[in-house]
Design a protein around this motif. Sequence first.
Motif, mmCIF file in Angstrom:
data_model
loop_
_atom_site.group_PDB
_atom_site.id
_atom_site.type_symbol
_atom_site.label_atom_id
_atom_site.label_comp_id
_atom_site.label_asym_id
_atom_site.label_seq_id
_atom_site.Cartn_x
_atom_site.Cartn_y
_atom_site.Cartn_z
ATOM 1 N N ASP A 1 0.842 -1.204 0.000
ATOM 2 C CA ASP A 1 0.000 0.000 0.000
ATOM 3 C C ASP A 1 0.877 1.253 0.000
ATOM 4 N N HIS A 2 1.443 1.565 -1.191
ATOM 5 C CA HIS A 2 2.433 2.635 -1.280
ATOM 6 C C HIS A 2 1.886 3.938 -1.858
ATOM 7 N N ASP A 3 0.658 3.954 -2.338
ATOM 8 C CA ASP A 3 0.157 5.159 -2.987
ATOM 9 C C ASP A 3 -1.370 5.133 -3.013
ATOM 10 N N SER A 4 -1.966 6.225 -3.427
ATOM 11 C CA SER A 4 -3.428 6.346 -3.393
ATOM 12 C C SER A 4 -4.114 5.409 -4.381
ATOM 13 N N TYR A 5 -3.429 5.037 -5.460
ATOM 14 C CA TYR A 5 -4.058 4.197 -6.480
ATOM 15 C C TYR A 5 -4.240 2.760 -5.993
ATOM 16 N N HIS B 1 -4.022 1.863 -2.946
ATOM 17 C CA HIS B 1 -4.824 1.952 -1.723
ATOM 18 C C HIS B 1 -6.315 1.904 -2.051
ATOM 19 N N TYR C 1 -0.686 6.267 -14.348
ATOM 20 C CA TYR C 1 -0.661 6.614 -12.925
ATOM 21 C C TYR C 1 0.714 6.533 -12.270
ATOM 22 N N TYR C 2 1.644 5.851 -12.907
ATOM 23 C CA TYR C 2 2.951 5.671 -12.275
ATOM 24 C C TYR C 2 4.104 6.208 -13.124
ATOM 25 N N ASP D 1 5.552 8.991 -13.078
ATOM 26 C CA ASP D 1 6.523 9.789 -12.324
ATOM 27 C C ASP D 1 7.606 8.929 -11.697
ATOM 28 N N SER D 2 7.272 7.697 -11.328
ATOM 29 C CA SER D 2 8.275 6.836 -10.690
ATOM 30 C C SER D 2 8.837 5.780 -11.636
ATOM 31 N N TYR E 1 9.178 -1.524 -6.889
ATOM 32 C CA TYR E 1 8.285 -0.545 -6.259
ATOM 33 C C TYR E 1 7.391 -1.187 -5.186
#
Length: 282
Positions: free
Chosen positions: A79-83, A85, A234-235, A237-238, A255
């Motif tokens: 659970d590392h991000d809002s998506y 989550h 959605y990802y 940026d990383s 990730y």
Amino acid sequence: MYNIPVSCFDLDHTLDCGQVFRWSKEDDWWHGVIQGDYVHAFYEQEAETLYIDSRLPVEFFVKYFRLDDDLPYIFSSIDHDSYVHEAISKYRGLRLIRQDPWECLVSYMIATASNIPRIMKSIEKLSRLLGEEIVDGIYAFPEISALAACCGEDLCDCSLGFRARRLVKAARMIESGELDLYGLYDMDYFQAKQQLMNIEGIGDKVADCILLFSYGKMEAFPVDTHVDKVIRNYYSDSFEGPYTKPRMAEWARSYFGHYCGYAQQYLFYQHRLEGKLGSGMD
């Protein structure tokens, strides 16, 4: 019939999320063909109890539905991000399944360039043609030897197209011992994946599906069109590097960590149902 107490479980999400193809729901009950048995299952949320009608032992279903997985711990690790989550929050209780490797391999070879309804129909036709009848009109999945004894033309009525010849070839590889299907359990993820990709018709995505859904190798991260869109949209940026399936899976392992396979299934399921992530959910 017997019951299994289990919390943090959702039978509907688990069987509807696209990882298995021989289950269907009628009213509140799911009906499926597993290991030569016609199984009926129902989960009561309030009682946190899974009801099973089957000749197979309770231990089989604890393993099959991965009821021994510590889902709260797995969630905390991915659970590392809002998506992700949001996907976990909406579809909490979805569990990966430990499928039989042979059935899983054939199913995902059939799944190439197809959709779920068509995959289910093809598997049903193949089972009717080569499997043993369990009860009236319900057939077990074909044995390796039954498929190995065929030629591609024998499977014309199964709507398999170009996949028919590949399935027969794979069955013969396994029957001859050229591929030790059950020996892959003892290999690490990368070794096992290379072995599977020696089979014609198995590429990165199909190999990862087989490794995740039957061998329980959580490092597997199947990248299909849904997951591809999730990562690009959605990802970005990383994510670094070209948007290839191997690179996306490599990024996901880094990730999300060891349980990236669980993250994949939650992200895949939400995007498949809703077509988007990040709906503003708190």
